[in-house]
Design an enzyme around this catalytic site. Structure first.
Site, PDB file in Angstrom:
ATOM      1  NE  ARG A   1      -5.751   7.593   3.349  1.00 29.10           N
ATOM      2  CZ  ARG A   1      -5.082   8.703   3.075  1.00 29.10           C
ATOM      3  NH1 ARG A   1      -5.302   9.807   3.779  1.00 29.10           N
ATOM      4  NH2 ARG A   1      -4.204   8.725   2.098  1.00 29.10           N
ATOM      5  N   GLY A   2      -5.110   2.987   4.264  1.00 27.27           N
ATOM      6  CA  GLY A   2      -4.475   1.695   4.027  1.00 27.27           C
ATOM      7  C   GLY A   2      -3.330   1.380   4.962  1.00 27.27           C
ATOM      8  CD1 TRP A  27      -2.097   5.800  11.060  1.00 26.55           C
ATOM      9  CD2 TRP A  27      -0.664   5.162   9.468  1.00 26.55           C
ATOM     10  NE1 TRP A  27      -1.374   4.756  11.568  1.00 26.55           N
ATOM     11  CE2 TRP A  27      -0.485   4.338  10.611  1.00 26.55           C
ATOM     12  CE3 TRP A  27       0.118   4.927   8.335  1.00 26.55           C
ATOM     13  CZ2 TRP A  27       0.458   3.310  10.654  1.00 26.55           C
ATOM     14  CZ3 TRP A  27       1.055   3.904   8.390  1.00 26.55           C
ATOM     15  CH2 TRP A  27       1.220   3.110   9.532  1.00 26.55           C
ATOM     16  CG  LEU A  28      -7.355  10.310   9.184  1.00 28.29           C
ATOM     17  CD1 LEU A  28      -8.471  11.014   8.425  1.00 28.29           C
ATOM     18  CD2 LEU A  28      -7.238  10.861  10.599  1.00 28.29           C
ATOM     19  CD  GLU A  43      -2.055   2.549  -3.288  1.00 24.09           C
ATOM     20  OE1 GLU A  43      -3.090   2.779  -2.647  1.00 24.09           O
ATOM     21  OE2 GLU A  43      -1.285   1.587  -3.027  1.00 24.09           O
ATOM     22  CG  ASN A  71      -1.835   1.212   1.233  1.00 22.45           C
ATOM     23  OD1 ASN A  71      -2.856   1.199   0.553  1.00 22.45           O
ATOM     24  ND2 ASN A  71      -1.484   2.246   1.981  1.00 22.45           N
ATOM     25  CG  ASP A 101      -4.969  19.741   8.085  1.00 21.48           C
ATOM     26  OD1 ASP A 101      -5.242  19.517   6.892  1.00 21.48           O
ATOM     27  OD2 ASP A 101      -4.524  18.868   8.849  1.00 21.48           O
ATOM     28  CB  ILE A 138       0.362  11.076   0.615  1.00 23.41           C
ATOM     29  CG1 ILE A 138       1.097  10.565  -0.627  1.00 23.41           C
ATOM     30  CG2 ILE A 138       0.934  12.427   1.049  1.00 23.41           C
ATOM     31  CD1 ILE A 138       0.968  11.432  -1.841  1.00 23.41           C
ATOM     32  CE1 TYR A 139      -2.174   7.309   4.779  1.00 24.08           C
ATOM     33  CE2 TYR A 139      -0.079   6.163   5.055  1.00 24.08           C
ATOM     34  CZ  TYR A 139      -1.395   6.167   4.633  1.00 24.08           C
ATOM     35  OH  TYR A 139      -1.935   5.037   4.072  1.00 24.08           O
TER      36      TYR A 139
END
EC number: 4.1.1.98
Length: 489
Positions: free
Chosen positions: A194-195, A190-191, A238, A172, A287, A175-176
């Site tokens: 997310r992967g 990362w949330l 990706e 995977n 942000d 972009i974090y």
């Protein structure tokens, strides 16, 4: 045009007047952000800061600062052509065998592109021309931007985080953002959906207490970078999608410290691990919402090896109130979403994510309405079909006589075709971006759907208004007279 690496893309941009070299000394602390922001808002070029204050490594910003440069990076001639990328993705998401020779010929270009999806593994690569490990690892060598006055520390923004879970063969790429907290430590924000976060969670379940290998690549080729921000199917890497975009297989090399594969042409690669249970407070940072976010805890990324090109370039960006680079990406990727949605909902005519709405918090959809309640079905479908829209707070559905991208049209539909009580759908206790401080609970909030379509029998008992349209023959007659009248000079 396709690009073999970031430098090839930079050269093409410079040749076409879309890259500006800045030789004057500029400070990564705030100054680069101000220059980049002014340039982006003016629709200006990508920027290469050749003399960052206190560093010898140049900094590249605003690479994808216009929608056309995003399209270029994805190998397409213009933004409209990104619909083709969406068609590829819709096919990869739900492939269907051709139903005859004619359909086989129509799908042949897709089949040819699919041949470029497997990666090509090299034995050596430019990204490993220099290898630093142990005490030699030093993030202070990299001119990491400190973007806003209230930011707590420098922030890595364009790192491609590469992970692999224990149950999947594919790697995977995500972009974090990553806060610098030491010479060899970053915070991996990362949330949960997310992967990378999913891979880490599954790793801890399968290998409790063991370190989780992670690699972060900076300055990959544009197809690989943009592949990481495109909604590829969960079963597809990706890297594979980047090969499809580029029209050639993605070249990778084995990381120095683990079995993960890294982009062979990357400028800088950070290799290391996440220690289960090692967390640190992240933020606050300015942000994409235009506000500083709350402080929250995320895993710590410990870097054991740092590899790079001999003359590496650091690729960076900033986030702030739109327009910023993520908002520009959102405008371009909007075209990718349309065919994906249309395959599932053929009645959708257009779909628009206004950049002013952070490119995901509001959506405007136009449909060919076919029955009462159709608008509500579409809004519920938007919220549930793609993971990218789970944080969309507002969905406005209009008829196909409305231009989804023209606020004058949309507001006219809302104010003339909606009754607030009848045509508003409210859903509580749904997933919300934790950066959304307007929600009553972090990560949990409500959604609103607005049915701004013409109402059918069953939706209203009243006679519905007919839009005013001028007689076509009169319009043509006045068209012929218009220049002669010279009313506007």
């Amino acid at each position: 045009m396709k690009y073999k690496d970031l430098r090839d893309f930079i050269a093409q941009l410079e040749q076409s007047g879309q890259l500006k070299r800045i030789s004057r000394e500029i400070d990564p602390y705030l100054e680069m952000t101000e220059i980049s922001d002014r340039t982006l808002r003016a629709g200006g070029p990508a920027l290469l800061f050749e003399n960052p204050k206190g560093y010898t490594m140049p900094v590249l910003t605003n690479l994808f600062g216009t929608p056309d440069r995003v399209a270029m990076g994805m190998g397409q001639p213009n933004v409209a052509a990104l619909r083709q990328v969406g068609i590829w993705l819709s096919y990869l998401k739900e492939p269907e065998p051709p139903r005859g020779f004619k359909e086989l010929m129509e799908k042949l270009p897709i089949f040819k592109q699919v041949l470029n999806m497997p990666t090509k593994r090299l034995s050596s690569a430019p990204c490993q021309q220099r290898v630093l490990e142990g005490e030699a690892v030093d993030l202070d060598q990299i001119p990491i931007q400190h973007c806003w006055p209230g930011d707590v520390a420098p922030l890595v923004t364009w790192g491609l985080t590469i992970t692999r879970g224990p149950y999947k063969k594919r790697q995977n790429l995500g972009i974090y953002r990553q806060q610098k907290i030491g010479k060899n430590k970053l915070i991996m924000r990362w949330l949960d959906h997310r992967g990378g976060a999913i891979d880490f969670r599954e790793w801890q379940e399968a290998h409790p207490g063991e370190r989780f290998p992670v690699v972060v690549a900076l300055g990959a080729d544009p197809a690989t970078i943009l592949g990481a921000v495109t909604p590829v199917p969960d079963t597809l890497s990706e890297y594979a999608f980047a090969g499809l975009l580029r029209g050639s297989r993605t070249e990778v090399v084995k990381a120095v410290s683990c079995d993960l594969e890294v982009p062979a042409s990357a400028e800088i690669v950070l290799e290391g691990y996440l220690e289960p249970g090692e967390m640190a407070p992240e933020g606050p940072y300015g942000d994409h919402t235009g506000y500083y976010n709350e402080v929250d805890e995320f895993p710590v990324f410990t870097i054991t090896h740092m590899t790079m090109r001999k003359d590496a370039i650091y690729h960076s960006t900033y986030t702030g109130r739109p327009p910023d680079e993520p908002a520009v990406l959102g405008v371009a990727l909007n075209e990718v979403f349309v065919p994906l949605l249309q395959k599932q909902f053929p009645e959708i005519v257009d779909f628009y994510l206004p950049p002013e709405g952070c490119s995901y918090r509001m959506a405007v959809v136009t449909i060919k309405k076919r029955y009462p309640g159709h608008a509500k079905r579409v809004m519920l479908g938007v919220w549930s079909f793609l993971r990218q829209f789970m944080y969309t707070k507002f969905v406005i559905v209009c008829d196909d006589d409305i231009n989804a991208r023209d606020w004058k049209d949309v507001i006219w539909a809302i104010t003339t075709r909606m009754d607030p009580a009848r045509d508003t759908t409210l859903i509580e206790h749904t997933p919300i971006d934790y950066l959304d401080f307007a929600s009553p609970v972090s990560g949990l909030g409500s959604k609103m759907g607005l049915d701004a379509t013409n109402k059918w029998p069953g939706e209203t008992n009243r006679e519905w208004g007919q839009p005013i349209v001028q007689d076509e023959a009169v319009k043509q007659k006045i068209d012929a007279l218009w220049d002669e009248l010279n009313i506007l000079g």
